[in-house]
Write an enzyme that holds these catalytic residues in place. Structure first.
Site, short mmCIF file in Angstrom:
data_model
loop_
_atom_site.label_atom_id
_atom_site.label_comp_id
_atom_site.label_asym_id
_atom_site.label_seq_id
_atom_site.Cartn_x
_atom_site.Cartn_y
_atom_site.Cartn_z
N SER A 90 0.84 -1.20 0.00
CA SER A 90 0.00 0.00 0.00
C SER A 90 0.87 1.24 0.00
O SER A 90 1.66 1.47 0.94
CB SER A 90 -0.88 0.01 1.25
N HIS B 199 -1.29 -1.38 -4.21
CA HIS B 199 -2.54 -1.02 -3.54
C HIS B 199 -2.60 0.49 -3.36
O HIS B 199 -1.69 1.09 -2.78
CB HIS B 199 -2.61 -1.74 -2.20
N ASP C 139 -4.74 3.58 -1.88
CA ASP C 139 -5.78 3.91 -0.89
C ASP C 139 -6.33 5.31 -1.14
O ASP C 139 -5.63 6.30 -0.94
CB ASP C 139 -5.20 3.82 0.52
N MET D 104 -8.99 8.13 -0.08
CA MET D 104 -9.82 8.54 1.07
C MET D 104 -10.31 9.97 0.84
O MET D 104 -9.55 10.81 0.35
CB MET D 104 -9.01 8.49 2.36
N HIS E 269 -8.45 1.02 -3.84
CA HIS E 269 -9.37 0.83 -2.71
C HIS E 269 -10.04 2.17 -2.42
O HIS E 269 -9.39 3.09 -1.90
CB HIS E 269 -8.53 0.34 -1.51
N MET F 154 -12.14 4.38 -0.42
CA MET F 154 -12.76 4.65 0.89
C MET F 154 -13.42 6.02 0.80
O MET F 154 -12.99 7.01 1.42
CB MET F 154 -11.69 4.60 1.98
N MET G 200 -11.40 -5.85 5.78
CA MET G 200 -10.61 -4.86 6.52
C MET G 200 -10.24 -5.45 7.88
O MET G 200 -11.11 -5.87 8.65
CB MET G 200 -11.41 -3.57 6.76
N ASP H 193 -6.55 -6.41 4.59
CA ASP H 193 -5.96 -5.07 4.55
C ASP H 193 -6.00 -4.44 5.94
O ASP H 193 -7.08 -4.18 6.47
CB ASP H 193 -6.76 -4.23 3.55
N GLY I 96 -2.75 -3.69 9.12
CA GLY I 96 -1.94 -4.30 10.18
C GLY I 96 -1.32 -5.63 9.80
O GLY I 96 -0.94 -6.41 10.67
C1 DX5 Z 1 -6.28 1.58 5.75
C2 DX5 Z 1 -5.84 1.27 4.34
C3 DX5 Z 1 -4.74 0.29 4.27
C4 DX5 Z 1 -3.47 0.78 4.91
C5 DX5 Z 1 -2.69 -0.39 5.36
O1 DX5 Z 1 -7.41 2.36 5.75
O2 DX5 Z 1 -6.91 0.72 3.60
O3 DX5 Z 1 -4.49 -0.14 2.95
O4 DX5 Z 1 -2.68 1.53 4.06
O5 DX5 Z 1 -1.58 0.06 6.06
P1 DX5 Z 1 -0.89 -0.82 7.18
O6 DX5 Z 1 -0.37 -2.04 6.49
O7 DX5 Z 1 0.16 0.06 7.72
O8 DX5 Z 1 -1.96 -1.19 8.19
ZN ZN Z 2 -6.48 -0.24 1.59
#
Ligand code: DX5
Ligand code: ZN
Length: 228
Positions: free
Chosen positions: A10, A35, A37, A39, A68, A70, A139, A177, A179
């Site tokens: 990501s 990936h 992200d 937002m 992704h 969001m 998630m 996705d 942690g």
């Molecule tokens: C969280 C994102 C993830 C995030 C993962 O909202 O969708 O893709 O970047 O990052 P880590 O691997 O640090 O949890």
């Molecule tokens: Zn993501």
């Protein structure tokens, strides 16, 4: 698991000032997807990037872009992200009152449709669209930020997703996705994940992002060997 898990670093955790180089490093290290992200400050508290940055990433790699979304009302932006080079467009179940229609729109754009589920959303809620999907994203943190701790219950949710896809005859991949790290990569693969997203574990690895990819690959492959 019949095949090795795919790794999708990501870019949220990359240095945005050196984004092109970060993407090239994980590409050369053997990442399978990138990936992205997205937002909007409404669906989640954070604001990240949009179609222009996605298109810039597409110019520096041939890897599939796993986008992704969001964001609220994602149907407004599907075409923009398809034009930007997305291979997969994942919308959130919680953001789509007309989820079936949205999935169809993604398919009509020639892109693979995915649906993401927040930690509190029942896996069962996608039963009636499962066969239409190429990806189910579980998630394992509440979306919005990188660097959060993996929610242990996600393992059970991955197992439930795997069972649901088997029951509905869906060929969708399962992505996890949030942690994800070498500490839990084996467990998520054993629970049914086909695609591992990782931000911090890759881009914040003390020895660099390539070492982060290698460590995840080794941990995920170890799980596969143990499970056969
Ligand atoms: C969280 C994102 C993830 C995030 C993962 O909202 O969708 O893709 O970047 O990052 P880590 O691997 O640090 O949890
Ligand atoms: Zn993501």
């Amino acid at each position: 698991m019949s095949q090795r898990a795919l790794l999708a670093p990501s870019i949220l955790s990359a240095d945005f000032g050196e984004l092109a180089e970060g993407v090239r490093v994980v590409d050369r290290a053997g990442a399978d997807w990138i990936h992205v992200d997205v937002m909007d400050g409404h669906f989640v508290p954070n604001i990240t990037l949009g179609p222009a940055v996605t298109a810039a990433v597409a110019r520096v790699t041939d890897l599939p872009l796993d986008v992704h979304l969001m964001i609220e009302a994602p149907e407004r932006y599907l075409e923009d992200f398809a034009d930007a080079g997305a291979s997969v467009l994942t919308v959130h179940q919680e953001a789509c009152p007309h989820l079936h229609r949205t999935i169809q729109q993604i398919r009509e754009l020639g892109v693979s449709p995915g649906v993401a589920l927040n930690p509190a959303t029942p896996v069962e809620s996608i039963r009636d669209v499962a066969a239409d999907l190429d990806l189910v994203l579980i998630m394992s943190v509440n979306p919005g930020f990188g660097g959060q701790a993996f929610i242990p219950r996600s393992l059970e949710r991955l197992r439930r997703a795997r069972a649901l896809l088997d029951e509905t005859g869906s060929r969708a991949r399962i992505e996890v996705d949030g942690g994800v790290s070498p500490d839990n990569a084996g467990a998520v693969v054993a629970a049914g994940a086909d695609v591992l997203v990782a931000g911090s574990a890759v881009f914040r690895h003390p020895d660099g992002a390539a070492a982060g990819v290698d460590a995840l690959r080794a941990a995920a492959a170890g799980a596969h060997l143990r499970s056969v």
